[in-house]
Motif scaffolding. Sequence first.
Motif, mmCIF file in Angstrom:
data_model
loop_
_atom_site.group_PDB
_atom_site.id
_atom_site.type_symbol
_atom_site.label_atom_id
_atom_site.label_comp_id
_atom_site.label_asym_id
_atom_site.label_seq_id
_atom_site.Cartn_x
_atom_site.Cartn_y
_atom_site.Cartn_z
ATOM 1 N N PRO A 21 0.785 -1.233 0.000
ATOM 2 C CA PRO A 21 0.000 0.000 0.000
ATOM 3 C C PRO A 21 0.822 1.292 0.000
ATOM 4 O O PRO A 21 0.299 2.344 -0.366
ATOM 5 C CB PRO A 21 -0.831 -0.120 1.286
ATOM 6 C CG PRO A 21 -0.883 -1.573 1.578
ATOM 7 C CD PRO A 21 0.423 -2.126 1.114
ATOM 8 N N ASP A 46 -5.122 4.794 -1.008
ATOM 9 C CA ASP A 46 -5.536 3.427 -0.737
ATOM 10 C C ASP A 46 -6.904 3.224 -1.393
ATOM 11 O O ASP A 46 -7.953 3.524 -0.799
ATOM 12 C CB ASP A 46 -5.607 3.165 0.769
ATOM 13 C CG ASP A 46 -5.856 1.701 1.105
ATOM 14 O OD1 ASP A 46 -6.475 0.997 0.276
ATOM 15 O OD2 ASP A 46 -5.460 1.263 2.197
ATOM 16 N N ALA A 58 -8.096 6.051 3.443
ATOM 17 C CA ALA A 58 -7.634 6.032 2.054
ATOM 18 C C ALA A 58 -6.646 7.154 1.759
ATOM 19 O O ALA A 58 -5.736 6.984 0.943
ATOM 20 C CB ALA A 58 -8.824 6.122 1.109
#
Length: 307
Positions: A21, A46, A58
Amino acid sequence: MIADAVPAPPLVLLSGDPLRPRRTDPQFAAEAAAARTAGAATAVLDHEALLAGDAERAVSRVPRAAGPVWYRGWMLPADRYAELAAALAARDRHLLTSPTAYRTAHELPGWYGTFEPLTPASAWLPCAPGRPPEPTALARLAASLGGPAGPRPVVVKDWVKSRKHEWAEAAYVPDAADPARLAAVVGRFVALQAEFLTGGVVLRAFEDFDRAVGEARVWWVDGTPVLTGPHPDTPGLCPAPDLAPVAAAVRRSGLRFVTTDLALRSDGAWRVVEVGDGQVSGLPAGADPGPLHRALAAAPPDPHRHP
């Protein structure tokens, strides 16, 4: 008198690798390098967290600092894009494409009116995933398209996507005046789209395009074409369309970063097959992203202010 300072380039936010990630998704690695070469900073989104509804997580790797943002990544539903915009705003960042502008470019009902003279005639009905419109409503929708006497073929899609790879069963209706066939194709399309159906059902008048020429994808930043290349589905074909009529429509739209997919009709007219938000439109494999990211880096935060 001291001249106004030149603003820093916008941050480019790229989809992250689901397996790692902290890194950019390999699909966008070349774009990350091109953005940095153009002088822009980059950050990682993300994507999986955003789709799951956790916009705060995110954007957790986006630096908190005032400044504008371009997104370059995987396609997002318009509602999720609005959540992304809100999460970035909480970090003092603002997307240069607003949620309203994103929906306008991303979904056919948003852009169709501006491009109507340049694109196949279209009509649509909202519907929920798994629930196609009733056959009588579909017949009325098809009749609203008009057209010459005789068979009137149409193409079925939703507000964003078609299923052209299942052409005969879920995309093409040889005659829209055949209610049974129309309902069968629409029903199959809705079933295959399942939960990914966006907005509803669109019927588009079929136009005969020259497949040997292929489609061109044109990238526009603030009304200027900055990159013209092949469509990702036909990377070996690179037509050179007449852009003058399309340029006028793009400027009328007021959309800052969009793509137009163009195809040559059998009568020699270039037609707009699709309009898309430039942030989520794909580059063909092997394309040089440099011109695109130089244009994005040079775009002013205020579209009315040009350096």
